[in-house]
Design a protein around this motif. Structure first.
Motif, PDB file in Angstrom:
ATOM      1  N   ARG A   1      13.650 -13.522   1.832  1.00 20.45           N
ATOM      2  CA  ARG A   1      13.049 -13.731   0.508  1.00 20.45           C
ATOM      3  C   ARG A   1      13.638 -14.986  -0.157  1.00 20.45           C
ATOM      4  N   ASP A   2      14.972 -15.114  -0.115  1.00 19.75           N
ATOM      5  CA  ASP A   2      15.624 -16.273  -0.733  1.00 19.75           C
ATOM      6  C   ASP A   2      15.239 -17.580  -0.040  1.00 19.75           C
ATOM      7  N   THR A   3      15.024 -17.509   1.270  1.00 18.22           N
ATOM      8  CA  THR A   3      14.572 -18.686   2.015  1.00 18.22           C
ATOM      9  C   THR A   3      13.184 -19.107   1.549  1.00 18.22           C
ATOM     10  N   CYS A   4      12.327 -18.135   1.288  1.00 23.50           N
ATOM     11  CA  CYS A   4      10.987 -18.440   0.760  1.00 23.50           C
ATOM     12  C   CYS A   4      11.095 -19.145  -0.586  1.00 23.50           C
ATOM     13  N   TYR A   5      11.920 -18.618  -1.490  1.00 25.38           N
ATOM     14  CA  TYR A   5      12.110 -19.247  -2.793  1.00 25.38           C
ATOM     15  C   TYR A   5      12.584 -20.696  -2.623  1.00 25.38           C
ATOM     16  N   ARG A   6      13.525 -20.883  -1.715  1.00 21.88           N
ATOM     17  CA  ARG A   6      14.089 -22.219  -1.490  1.00 21.88           C
ATOM     18  C   ARG A   6      13.031 -23.185  -0.970  1.00 21.88           C
TER      19      ARG A   6
ATOM     20  N   LEU B   1       0.214 -18.509  -0.163  1.00 23.96           N
ATOM     21  CA  LEU B   1      -0.127 -17.974   1.158  1.00 23.96           C
ATOM     22  C   LEU B   1       0.083 -16.456   1.202  1.00 23.96           C
ATOM     23  N   PRO B   2      -0.812 -15.734   1.881  1.00 27.87           N
ATOM     24  CA  PRO B   2      -0.688 -14.269   1.965  1.00 27.87           C
ATOM     25  C   PRO B   2       0.678 -13.798   2.465  1.00 27.87           C
ATOM     26  N   VAL B   3       1.232 -14.475   3.479  1.00 24.31           N
ATOM     27  CA  VAL B   3       2.524 -14.046   4.018  1.00 24.31           C
ATOM     28  C   VAL B   3       3.624 -14.198   2.975  1.00 24.31           C
ATOM     29  N   VAL B   4       3.548 -15.248   2.150  1.00 23.94           N
ATOM     30  CA  VAL B   4       4.551 -15.468   1.106  1.00 23.94           C
ATOM     31  C   VAL B   4       4.408 -14.420   0.017  1.00 23.94           C
ATOM     32  N   ARG B   5       3.149 -14.127  -0.347  1.00 19.01           N
ATOM     33  CA  ARG B   5       2.893 -13.091  -1.357  1.00 19.01           C
ATOM     34  C   ARG B   5       3.471 -11.750  -0.906  1.00 19.01           C
ATOM     35  N   GLU B   6       3.281 -11.426   0.381  1.00 15.22           N
ATOM     36  CA  GLU B   6       3.782 -10.155   0.916  1.00 15.22           C
ATOM     37  C   GLU B   6       5.300 -10.086   0.839  1.00 15.22           C
ATOM     38  N   ILE B   7       5.947 -11.171   1.257  1.00 11.70           N
ATOM     39  CA  ILE B   7       7.413 -11.188   1.272  1.00 11.70           C
ATOM     40  C   ILE B   7       7.979 -11.058  -0.137  1.00 11.70           C
ATOM     41  N   LEU B   8       7.427 -11.808  -1.082  1.00 11.21           N
ATOM     42  CA  LEU B   8       7.949 -11.771  -2.451  1.00 11.21           C
ATOM     43  C   LEU B   8       7.546 -10.486  -3.172  1.00 11.21           C
ATOM     44  N   ALA B   9       6.375  -9.946  -2.836  1.00 11.22           N
ATOM     45  CA  ALA B   9       5.933  -8.695  -3.476  1.00 11.22           C
ATOM     46  C   ALA B   9       6.795  -7.525  -3.040  1.00 11.22           C
ATOM     47  N   ASP B  10       7.323  -7.584  -1.813  1.00 14.65           N
ATOM     48  CA  ASP B  10       8.131  -6.483  -1.286  1.00 14.65           C
ATOM     49  C   ASP B  10       9.603  -6.608  -1.646  1.00 14.65           C
ATOM     50  N   ALA B  11       9.953  -7.629  -2.429  1.00 15.00           N
ATOM     51  CA  ALA B  11      11.359  -7.845  -2.771  1.00 15.00           C
ATOM     52  C   ALA B  11      11.897  -6.645  -3.559  1.00 15.00           C
ATOM     53  N   PRO B  12      12.963  -6.018  -3.075  1.00 16.03           N
ATOM     54  CA  PRO B  12      13.507  -4.846  -3.767  1.00 16.03           C
ATOM     55  C   PRO B  12      13.948  -5.161  -5.194  1.00 16.03           C
ATOM     56  N   SER B  13      14.471  -6.393  -5.418  1.00 13.19           N
ATOM     57  CA  SER B  13      14.974  -6.741  -6.744  1.00 13.19           C
ATOM     58  C   SER B  13      13.837  -7.167  -7.673  1.00 13.19           C
TER      59      SER B  13
END
Length: 202
Positions: free
Chosen positions: A46-51, A62-74
């Protein structure tokens, strides 16, 4: 993981280094039929995506980015959205007009408690000037607005909102990511400064 790798254009070695694994480990993950990334690496991905978003190397829509950030526990991104006053349905990658950002900053700045916090933590706010000349110019301008005797209280709300946003630890790219976590603060300060530069023109 394969979709993220394709989206970034990184090699397995480069992406693996950002996440904290070897290129060989990442390639092994990619070879598995039903690949499940070990949970210990979820936060790092997740942090790599933000970076990468901050470096303009990854499209946040992008859908894959949305999925990763949407699933972020924090759920830091959605916390940032609410902090800025955007609607709960606001999506990652959605374009927001500068007028909308200014409206949100004005709403944040209208809180007397938040105005008090900005004044109380003035040293902390001013410490951000050390990040560079442009930071210093933007923060100095906003302080001038807040302390101005010629501007009305409603005219100062955007400045208060921007300075408060600088203080708050929850924003679009978490501050704990070195350097990149500060980029969106700089962007918000820039929008507020440009607003006042125009407003204060003779």
């Amino acid at each position: 993981m394969l979709r993220l790798l394709d989206a970034t254009g990184c090699s397995p070695e480069e992406l693996g280094k950002m996440i904290g694994v070897s290129g060989m480990t990442l390639r092994r993950w990619l070879r598995k039929d039903a690949m499940v990334v070990p949970s210990v690496y979820v936060a790092a991905i997740r942090d790599t995506c933000y970076r990468l978003i901050a470096e303009n190397r990854l499209d946040p829509g992008l859908p894959v980015v949305r999925e990763i950030l949407a699933d972020a526990p924090s759920n830091e991104y959605q916390a940032a959205v609410q902090n800025l006053g955007l609607s709960k349905g606001f999506e990652v990658g959605e374009k927001v007009s500068q007028d909308r950002i200014l409206g949100c900053l004005s709403q944040i700045g209208s809180s007397v408690e938040k105005q008090k916090k900005v004044k109380k933590d003035s040293k902390k706010v001013s410490s951000f000037k050390g990040l560079g000349e442009e930071w210093s110019e933007r923060i100095t301008l906003l302080w001038k607005v807040v302390r101005s005797k010629s501007l009305s209280s409603p005219d100062k709300l955007v400045a208060y909102g921007a300075l408060f946003y600088l203080l708050t630890p929850i924003d679009f790219i978490p501050d704990h990511i070195p350097f990149f976590g500060m980029l969106d603060d700089f962007w918000v300060l820039g929008i507020a400064s440009a607003y006042y530069a125009k407003k204060l023109e003779p």
